[in-house]
Design an enzyme around this catalytic site. Structure first.
Site, mmCIF file in Angstrom:
data_model
loop_
_atom_site.group_PDB
_atom_site.id
_atom_site.type_symbol
_atom_site.label_atom_id
_atom_site.label_comp_id
_atom_site.label_asym_id
_atom_site.label_seq_id
_atom_site.Cartn_x
_atom_site.Cartn_y
_atom_site.Cartn_z
ATOM 1 N N CYS A 161 19.480 51.534 -13.652
ATOM 2 C CA CYS A 161 19.282 51.538 -12.198
ATOM 3 C C CYS A 161 20.390 50.833 -11.421
ATOM 4 C CB CYS A 161 17.947 50.876 -11.854
ATOM 5 S SG CYS A 161 16.510 51.682 -12.606
ATOM 6 N N CYS B 43 7.657 51.146 -13.536
ATOM 7 C CA CYS B 43 8.544 50.684 -14.617
ATOM 8 C C CYS B 43 8.741 49.173 -14.516
ATOM 9 C CB CYS B 43 9.885 51.407 -14.532
ATOM 10 S SG CYS B 43 11.035 51.008 -15.870
ATOM 11 N N CYS B 44 9.029 48.684 -13.313
ATOM 12 C CA CYS B 44 9.199 47.240 -13.110
ATOM 13 C C CYS B 44 7.910 46.492 -13.408
ATOM 14 C CB CYS B 44 9.643 46.953 -11.673
ATOM 15 S SG CYS B 44 11.370 47.318 -11.334
ATOM 16 N N CYS C 209 18.724 46.036 -14.520
ATOM 17 C CA CYS C 209 18.678 46.929 -15.675
ATOM 18 C C CYS C 209 19.789 47.974 -15.580
ATOM 19 C CB CYS C 209 17.319 47.609 -15.749
ATOM 20 S SG CYS C 209 15.957 46.475 -16.117
ATOM 21 N N CYS D 108 11.308 43.795 -7.410
ATOM 22 C CA CYS D 108 10.705 44.359 -8.610
ATOM 23 C C CYS D 108 9.217 44.059 -8.725
ATOM 24 C CB CYS D 108 11.420 43.834 -9.849
ATOM 25 S SG CYS D 108 11.312 42.046 -10.037
#
Length: 218
Positions: free
Chosen positions: A186, A101-102, A183, A209
């Site tokens: 998270c 995702c990162c 974000c 990240c």
């Protein structure tokens, strides 16, 4: 580095014809670097990596600081739309694969920016993590870009003193107990048993990240 040394180095890069940029998460501690740079040259692009998952308070704070400091802030958004960011079970990646995702939302979008510029002025500090403590003031990044880390030898107290001296605003979520703000899905409030950056990826055994691991050459 001292503030006058940062100014001298930035001006040296400019005199050599280098194309400069910086990035900012617009957390309270991040404002020190963009404030310093705004006094040197407020035309330097400030990229805000807009993952699409930020707290609304962060986006509003970004806009407020951009106007206050007269910054050249540019939204940087991912190339892969959210409906394609799902695992085989259909879950959004932040629930099952936060590293990927990162990568899609933060690291990958930086490729084009690194290709277009010569120097990335980056606000990492050695006191933030072991990974950052091993960095140098200047290090090569991908695509021939150079990372410049002028805040590397600053610590939390130095940041606080600068914030106090210049009366810098604070991110509105700080008064609600958030210290390291990323974000929204998270990020959690800081627990006394956590290290600061653990709050960015609660329960995920993750403190970076990829921006400062994948986009740096050792």
């Amino acid at each position: 580095m001292k503030i006058d040394e940062i100014k001298q180095q930035v001006e040296a890069y400019k005199a050599a014809g280098k194309s400069l940029f910086t990035t900012s998460s617009f957390q309270s501690h991040s404002l020190v670097l963009v404030h310093i740079l705004s006094k040197i040259d407020n035309t330097i692009p400030v990229y805000f990596i807009n993952t699409g998952y930020h707290f609304p308070e962060t986006v509003r704070f970004r806009d407020y600081i951009t106007e206050l400091f007269k910054l050249n802030t540019i939204d940087l958004k991912p190339d892969v739309p959210k409906f394609m960011q799902r695992d085989p079970e259909g879950r959004l990646l932040f629930t099952s694969d936060p590293d990927h995702c990162c990568h899609l939302n933060k690291t990958q979008p930086m490729d084009a920016i690194l290709l277009a510029h010569d120097v990335w002025i980056n606000g990492v500090r050695a006191d933030q993590s072991a990974i950052r403590a091993a960095m140098k003031v200047e290090q090569p990044a991908k695509h021939g870009c150079l990372r410049f880390h002028p805040m590397l030898d600053w610590n939390a107290r130095m940041i606080w003193l600068y914030q106090k001296e210049h009366n810098l605003p604070k991110h509105p979520l700080e008064e609600k107990g958030f210290v390291s703000i990323g974000c929204e899905p998270c990020t959690r409030k800081l627990d006394p048993e956590m290290q600061e950056r653990e709050a960015r990826w609660f329960g995920m055994n993750k403190i970076e990240c990829g921006l400062h691991t994948d986009l740096i050459n050792k």
